[in-house]
Enzyme design. Sequence first.
Site, short mmCIF file in Angstrom:
data_model
loop_
_atom_site.label_atom_id
_atom_site.label_comp_id
_atom_site.label_asym_id
_atom_site.label_seq_id
_atom_site.Cartn_x
_atom_site.Cartn_y
_atom_site.Cartn_z
N ASP A 31 0.82 -1.22 0.00
CA ASP A 31 0.00 0.00 0.00
C ASP A 31 0.85 1.27 0.00
OD1 ASP A 31 -2.38 -1.36 -0.07
OD2 ASP A 31 -2.61 -1.42 2.11
N GLY A 32 2.10 1.18 0.44
CA GLY A 32 2.95 2.37 0.47
C GLY A 32 3.26 2.92 -0.90
#
Length: 763
Positions: free
Chosen positions: A315-316
């Site tokens: 998700d980063g």
Amino acid sequence: MQKSGVNRNPSLKVAIPQAQQSLRRLGFCSQIATGGSQQSSPIVFPEKRNKKVKASSRRGEVTNDPQVKPKPDEHRIDIGGGDEKSDLLGSLVYAGKLVLDKRKSASGKDATEIQQPAATDISIKKAVDAKLTSSALVWGSDMLQLNDVVSVTYNVGLRHFTVHAYPIGKGSCGLSCFTKPKRSRKDFRFVAPTVEEAVQWVASFGDQQCFINCLPHPLVAKKQASSELFSVPIDTPPELVFRCKSAPKMLVILNPRSGHGRSIKVFHNVVEPIFKLAGIKMEVVKTTKAGHARELASTVDINLCSDGIICVGGDGIINEVLNGLLTRSNPKEGVSIPIGIVPAGSDNSLVWTVLGVRDPISAALSIVKGGLTATDVFAVEWIHTGIIHFGMTVSYYGFVSDVLELSEKYQKRFGPLRYFVAGFLKFMCLPKYSYEVEYLPAQKEDAEGKIRLEKEAVDMQDLYTDVMRRSSREGFPRASSLSSIDSIMTPSVGELDTCSSTHASTEPSEYVRGIDPKMKRLSSGRRDVTAEPEVIHPQAQSTTPNWPRTRSKSRMDKGWMGLTSVQDPPTRCSWGNTGGQDREDISSTVSDPGPIWDAGPKWDTEPSAWDVENSIELPGPPEDIETGLRKQSITPIFEDKWVSRKGHFLGIMVCNHACRTVQSSQVVAPNSEHDDGTMDMLLVHGCGRLRLLRFFILLQTGRHLSLPYVECVKVKSVKIKAGKNTHDSCGIDGELFALHGEVISTMLPEQCRLIGNAPGRHS
């Protein structure tokens, strides 16, 4: 007599159903057990056998009907034909005869042998009925789902075509209960009776959004003698010309550190072959530092990734790409570029929840199949500095943010287990967290599913009558007012590129405050009022006491200063979706009841003859509201809508969707959706290890909302400020930020598009 009857009709024994045979045996045994006379048995058996012969003859007459061929005493489930309402495979696309060629690939054989692959295939192997529906390909007793099909390869002039798919394999009988089914590549080579039928089959696959890889004839490819080329078709059939789609162009951003370094193997060994089968033109870029993906997304040429940007990681990296797209010089370009996700990191909550994809192969198939899913985006703005950061999953404060900060120290040593190690260490030395929270509750829905608007104090009919009475005395406004109002509702490209003042204000930006559409109409009508110096009344809680609260600029100057000042894209950018603004309420509170500045020029610079005491006024300080009944009746009171919470909180989580974790049973916000225009805020009240332990234990089964100290509220905007002696840090989609002062989170509906089709709503 009995023996002769059985010998003459040996088939009667087969024709009698098993249930009736058992009944006859029971009847015969009952006669012997009751001591019946022997003369009764020869009388009974001929009658029953004659009746059975007649019944079987009638059944034979029924089965001779070519249209209806039912088998006796057999349950039938028709999934492909018959009743159209019971069709489970979708609408019929094409039907015909096909033969599945199970031989190995004939790539090494001579081209002439490929041209006529076993001329006796159709005669030796029995052709089966096959049909292609909108959901699957069915031939004989076999079926292949279209969602598993990647592409179809066809050589011009041949009767066979190859379907490339990644179906879910069946595990062994002994280990199927313990292992998860996996996808693997399978190529199905079908042979049609004629070349024309083969072309029709391939064209039908193209109509179902399957990629068609149309290749020239093998003789042309091998450049055989010119004498042999006279009888070989060279041109692509016209049925396939329009079905062959152009190859999509995508940019692949790969984070080599995601998933403890396994993201590179996942992409090159699993995902890249699927993309090549689908004909995707890729440009792969590996990130080298933090923020590299954001730089690429903000500066990349749109022609290189016109069909999307693929993020391989967690998700980063998705959060970096999102912020890069939304801070481009032309924000409309950023919104138009979709994002594809290949889960290869330790946390991929976005793709797990929104698209329901958990493995890289399924994610690659969803990207190949196409489709777009609109997703809401929330903006987190630091009030003091004006910096804005976007997110799509969750923003969290308190214990979870401290665990994220501590886990950075153990990333190389423990990999995905770093969160567990950091959480255990932080749990043993748990501090106390205190926050001040103000949130704007979302509008509730009625029984019909429509948003129920709250009753406001503005009577638009009275307002229209008042405006018409004044216009009859002073004349209608100029026609440019219509364009001014339209410019507010749909900002131009020039307005989208502009940013706010260089000096950071203590008030949130326009789209973060969530201005109501009626307030926009009121402010637009007020622009004919003479420009006057304004004085903002001092507030009870001033976030920046060094700044004076008096301003001598007119509304016109203030509005244009906010539109023409240029600043770095991440800071106080005035870009935002006007549709999202129209759906949100004003976010002024009792503690911050300052006026709303007009964001546009005046229509006239000359004084107007309108009565100043009866002019349309925007919400002001409480002293102005109490001055007259008329002003109170036409001014919406938005201060009462804000709800305040202050005290100790173990954690605060503002979720944009359900936020599923690695375990499917763990759902942080079960009632949240990615496109409902609201956020779900979870408040874990109190302090202490016992409360925190109970919360995480019940989170494993999704029953954490039943705890009395856990509060879940649907909100449209949230203000959060850390108290004294509280470690001020926050996390947004796995990225850690320092929390200096007050921040405000606001929803921006449908500002991002994900590649893939979302499944049905999760329960």
